[in-house]
Design a protein around this motif. Structure first.
Motif, PDB file in Angstrom:
ATOM      1  N   ASP A  70       0.822  -1.212   0.000  1.00  0.00           N
ATOM      2  CA  ASP A  70       0.000   0.000   0.000  1.00  0.00           C
ATOM      3  C   ASP A  70       0.859   1.267   0.000  1.00  0.00           C
ATOM      4  OD1 ASP A  70       0.962  -0.346   2.574  1.00  0.00           O
ATOM      5  OD2 ASP A  70      -0.908   0.248   3.554  1.00  0.00           O
ATOM      6  N   ALA A  71       2.053   1.177  -0.569  1.00  0.00           N
ATOM      7  CA  ALA A  71       2.953   2.330  -0.605  1.00  0.00           C
ATOM      8  C   ALA A  71       2.330   3.465  -1.400  1.00  0.00           C
ATOM      9  CB  ALA A  71       4.284   1.938  -1.237  1.00  0.00           C
ATOM     10  N   PRO A  72       2.467   4.699  -0.917  1.00  0.00           N
ATOM     11  CA  PRO A  72       1.983   5.831  -1.709  1.00  0.00           C
ATOM     12  C   PRO A  72       2.768   5.940  -3.014  1.00  0.00           C
ATOM     13  CG  PRO A  72       3.064   6.582   0.318  1.00  0.00           C
ATOM     14  CD  PRO A  72       3.068   5.099   0.340  1.00  0.00           C
ATOM     15  N   LYS A  73       2.162   6.516  -4.036  1.00  0.00           N
ATOM     16  CA  LYS A  73       2.814   6.626  -5.351  1.00  0.00           C
ATOM     17  C   LYS A  73       4.157   7.350  -5.269  1.00  0.00           C
ATOM     18  CE  LYS A  73      -1.143   7.897  -7.457  1.00  0.00           C
ATOM     19  NZ  LYS A  73      -1.993   8.472  -8.488  1.00  0.00           N
ATOM     20  N   ILE A  74       4.245   8.350  -4.395  1.00  0.00           N
ATOM     21  CA  ILE A  74       5.468   9.143  -4.275  1.00  0.00           C
ATOM     22  C   ILE A  74       6.657   8.298  -3.820  1.00  0.00           C
ATOM     23  CG2 ILE A  74       5.014   9.891  -1.896  1.00  0.00           C
ATOM     24  CD1 ILE A  74       6.537  12.115  -4.633  1.00  0.00           C
ATOM     25  N   ALA A  75       6.401   7.161  -3.184  1.00  0.00           N
ATOM     26  CA  ALA A  75       7.497   6.327  -2.678  1.00  0.00           C
ATOM     27  C   ALA A  75       8.357   5.770  -3.803  1.00  0.00           C
ATOM     28  CB  ALA A  75       6.948   5.187  -1.822  1.00  0.00           C
ATOM     29  N   LYS A  76       7.748   5.461  -4.933  1.00  0.00           N
ATOM     30  CA  LYS A  76       8.463   4.815  -6.035  1.00  0.00           C
ATOM     31  C   LYS A  76       9.592   5.705  -6.549  1.00  0.00           C
ATOM     32  CE  LYS A  76       8.939   1.420  -8.906  1.00  0.00           C
ATOM     33  NZ  LYS A  76       9.711   0.309  -8.438  1.00  0.00           N
ATOM     34  N   GLY A  77      10.822   5.242  -6.374  1.00  0.00           N
ATOM     35  CA  GLY A  77      11.981   5.940  -6.912  1.00  0.00           C
ATOM     36  C   GLY A  77      12.393   7.194  -6.170  1.00  0.00           C
ATOM     37  N   ASN A  78      11.846   7.409  -4.973  1.00  0.00           N
ATOM     38  CA  ASN A  78      12.172   8.611  -4.204  1.00  0.00           C
ATOM     39  C   ASN A  78      12.647   8.260  -2.800  1.00  0.00           C
ATOM     40  OD1 ASN A  78      11.529  10.872  -5.997  1.00  0.00           O
ATOM     41  ND2 ASN A  78       9.469  10.007  -5.968  1.00  0.00           N
ATOM     42  N   TYR A  79      13.321   9.219  -2.180  1.00  0.00           N
ATOM     43  CA  TYR A  79      13.787   9.072  -0.799  1.00  0.00           C
ATOM     44  C   TYR A  79      12.676   9.455   0.160  1.00  0.00           C
ATOM     45  CZ  TYR A  79      18.409   8.376  -2.676  1.00  0.00           C
ATOM     46  OH  TYR A  79      19.476   7.857  -3.362  1.00  0.00           O
ATOM     47  N   ASN A  80      12.776   8.913   1.365  1.00  0.00           N
ATOM     48  CA  ASN A  80      11.763   9.132   2.396  1.00  0.00           C
ATOM     49  C   ASN A  80      12.448   9.413   3.729  1.00  0.00           C
ATOM     50  OD1 ASN A  80       9.956   6.972   4.466  1.00  0.00           O
ATOM     51  ND2 ASN A  80       9.088   8.866   3.738  1.00  0.00           N
ATOM     52  N   LEU A  81      12.103  10.525   4.340  1.00  0.00           N
ATOM     53  CA  LEU A  81      12.524  10.772   5.720  1.00  0.00           C
ATOM     54  C   LEU A  81      11.517  10.009   6.570  1.00  0.00           C
ATOM     55  CD1 LEU A  81      14.456  12.089   7.640  1.00  0.00           C
ATOM     56  CD2 LEU A  81      13.148  14.188   7.469  1.00  0.00           C
ATOM     57  N   CYS A 141      21.252   5.744  -3.044  1.00  0.00           N
ATOM     58  CA  CYS A 141      20.528   4.702  -3.803  1.00  0.00           C
ATOM     59  C   CYS A 141      20.301   5.120  -5.248  1.00  0.00           C
ATOM     60  CB  CYS A 141      19.183   4.405  -3.140  1.00  0.00           C
ATOM     61  SG  CYS A 141      19.344   3.795  -1.458  1.00  0.00           S
ATOM     62  N   GLY A 142      20.900   6.198  -5.645  1.00  0.00           N
ATOM     63  CA  GLY A 142      20.730   6.695  -7.008  1.00  0.00           C
ATOM     64  C   GLY A 142      19.879   7.954  -7.053  1.00  0.00           C
ATOM     65  N   LYS A 143      19.766   8.491  -8.232  1.00  0.00           N
ATOM     66  CA  LYS A 143      19.051   9.751  -8.458  1.00  0.00           C
ATOM     67  C   LYS A 143      17.569   9.612  -8.107  1.00  0.00           C
ATOM     68  CE  LYS A 143      18.965  13.441 -11.880  1.00  0.00           C
ATOM     69  NZ  LYS A 143      19.204  14.482 -10.929  1.00  0.00           N
ATOM     70  N   ALA A 144      17.011  10.687  -7.594  1.00  0.00           N
ATOM     71  CA  ALA A 144      15.590  10.767  -7.275  1.00  0.00           C
ATOM     72  C   ALA A 144      15.140  12.207  -7.450  1.00  0.00           C
ATOM     73  CB  ALA A 144      15.328  10.299  -5.853  1.00  0.00           C
ATOM     74  N   GLU A 145      13.851  12.376  -7.652  1.00  0.00           N
ATOM     75  CA  GLU A 145      13.310  13.724  -7.822  1.00  0.00           C
ATOM     76  C   GLU A 145      12.889  14.349  -6.491  1.00  0.00           C
ATOM     77  OE1 GLU A 145       9.993  16.095 -10.535  1.00  0.00           O
ATOM     78  OE2 GLU A 145      10.160  13.920 -10.711  1.00  0.00           O
ATOM     79  N   TYR A 146      12.416  13.489  -5.552  1.00  0.00           N
ATOM     80  CA  TYR A 146      11.840  14.010  -4.312  1.00  0.00           C
ATOM     81  C   TYR A 146      12.355  13.288  -3.081  1.00  0.00           C
ATOM     82  CZ  TYR A 146       8.287  16.109  -7.327  1.00  0.00           C
ATOM     83  OH  TYR A 146       7.649  16.836  -8.279  1.00  0.00           O
ATOM     84  N   CYS A 147      12.247  13.994  -1.968  1.00  0.00           N
ATOM     85  CA  CYS A 147      12.263  13.390  -0.641  1.00  0.00           C
ATOM     86  C   CYS A 147      10.870  13.636  -0.092  1.00  0.00           C
ATOM     87  CB  CYS A 147      13.299  14.051   0.262  1.00  0.00           C
ATOM     88  SG  CYS A 147      13.242  13.405   1.965  1.00  0.00           S
ATOM     89  N   TRP A 148      10.268  12.609   0.464  1.00  0.00           N
ATOM     90  CA  TRP A 148       8.923  12.754   1.017  1.00  0.00           C
ATOM     91  C   TRP A 148       8.911  12.279   2.453  1.00  0.00           C
ATOM     92  CZ3 TRP A 148       5.494   8.795   2.500  1.00  0.00           C
ATOM     93  CH2 TRP A 148       5.947   7.501   2.252  1.00  0.00           C
ATOM     94  N   LEU A 149       7.873  12.646   3.158  1.00  0.00           N
ATOM     95  CA  LEU A 149       7.677  12.226   4.536  1.00  0.00           C
ATOM     96  C   LEU A 149       6.201  12.309   4.848  1.00  0.00           C
ATOM     97  CD1 LEU A 149       7.139  15.166   5.968  1.00  0.00           C
ATOM     98  CD2 LEU A 149       9.610  15.266   6.009  1.00  0.00           C
ATOM     99  N   SER A 150       5.835  11.805   6.008  1.00  0.00           N
ATOM    100  CA  SER A 150       4.430  11.900   6.432  1.00  0.00           C
ATOM    101  C   SER A 150       4.389  12.146   7.926  1.00  0.00           C
ATOM    102  CB  SER A 150       3.662  10.629   6.066  1.00  0.00           C
ATOM    103  OG  SER A 150       4.190   9.505   6.729  1.00  0.00           O
ATOM    104  N   TYR A 151       3.299  12.751   8.365  1.00  0.00           N
ATOM    105  CA  TYR A 151       3.115  13.043   9.791  1.00  0.00           C
ATOM    106  C   TYR A 151       1.632  13.113  10.107  1.00  0.00           C
ATOM    107  CZ  TYR A 151       3.144  17.644   7.531  1.00  0.00           C
ATOM    108  OH  TYR A 151       2.926  18.684   6.676  1.00  0.00           O
ATOM    109  N   GLU A 152       1.341  12.914  11.375  1.00  0.00           N
ATOM    110  CA  GLU A 152      -0.037  13.010  11.861  1.00  0.00           C
ATOM    111  C   GLU A 152      -0.510  14.454  11.725  1.00  0.00           C
ATOM    112  OE1 GLU A 152      -1.841  10.448  13.072  1.00  0.00           O
ATOM    113  OE2 GLU A 152      -0.213   8.984  13.022  1.00  0.00           O
TER     114      GLU A 152
END
Length: 160
Positions: A75-86, A117-128
């Motif tokens: 159930d990964a959000p679409k933004i996860a694909k190929g991007n970094y995550n804090l 891990c290679g090039k990415a367009e975004y870093c994303w994160l989530s919070y309450e």
């Protein structure tokens, strides 16, 4: 001077001793859960970078960075694909309100910008949505809410 140190067999117990205030426990997983999730991600062909946040030799917090989606994250959000995550950030209750959180985000973003891990367009994160301190902290770095959710959490992104 604040620094990130990869979690390893020597420092894992320092990191596991850290905790947030009781009023903050609904905002962030425990470091034990984070370590388990890091292990599971790595063994499922994913990426996780767990770091202790240190002020000289004192562990003051924990941060974890991820990349992409592992084999079991259905159930990964679409933004996860190929991007970094804090993925995680916590500052121990005894060290809050000293600027460690802001400096830790800066250090985490510096690490991400090395593109381990290679090039990415975004870093994303989530919070309450109730976590206004996190919202303000991340916004100060340019993270913008997308209107999408990761479960019950708001997703915000930063263009790299």
């Amino acid at each position: 001077m604040l620094r990130l140190e990869k979690v390893n067999g020597k420092n894992v117990w320092d990191i596991l001793k850290l905790s947030v205030l009781d009023s903050q426990k609904s905002f962030v997983a425990t470091n034990e859960v984070s370590m388990i999730e890091a292990y599971c991600a790595i063994t499922a062909n994913g990426f996780a970078f767990p770091f202790g946040i240190y002020d000289n030799d004192t562990a003051v917090g924990f941060v974890m960075i991820g990349f992409d989606a592992d084999d079991y994250w259905t159930d990964a959000p679409k933004i996860a694909k190929g991007n970094y995550n804090l993925w995680r950030l916590m500052i121990d209750k005894n060290y809050q309100h000293k600027g460690y959180g802001k400096e830790a985000v800066r250090l985490a973003l510096d690490f991400i910008k090395t593109l381990p891990c290679g090039k990415a367009e975004y870093c994303w994160l989530s919070y309450e949505k109730e976590n206004e301190i996190a919202r303000d902290l991340y916004a100060s770095f340019g993270f913008e809410e997308t209107g999408e959710m990761d479960g019950d959490e708001i997703i915000a992104v930063l263009k790299l």
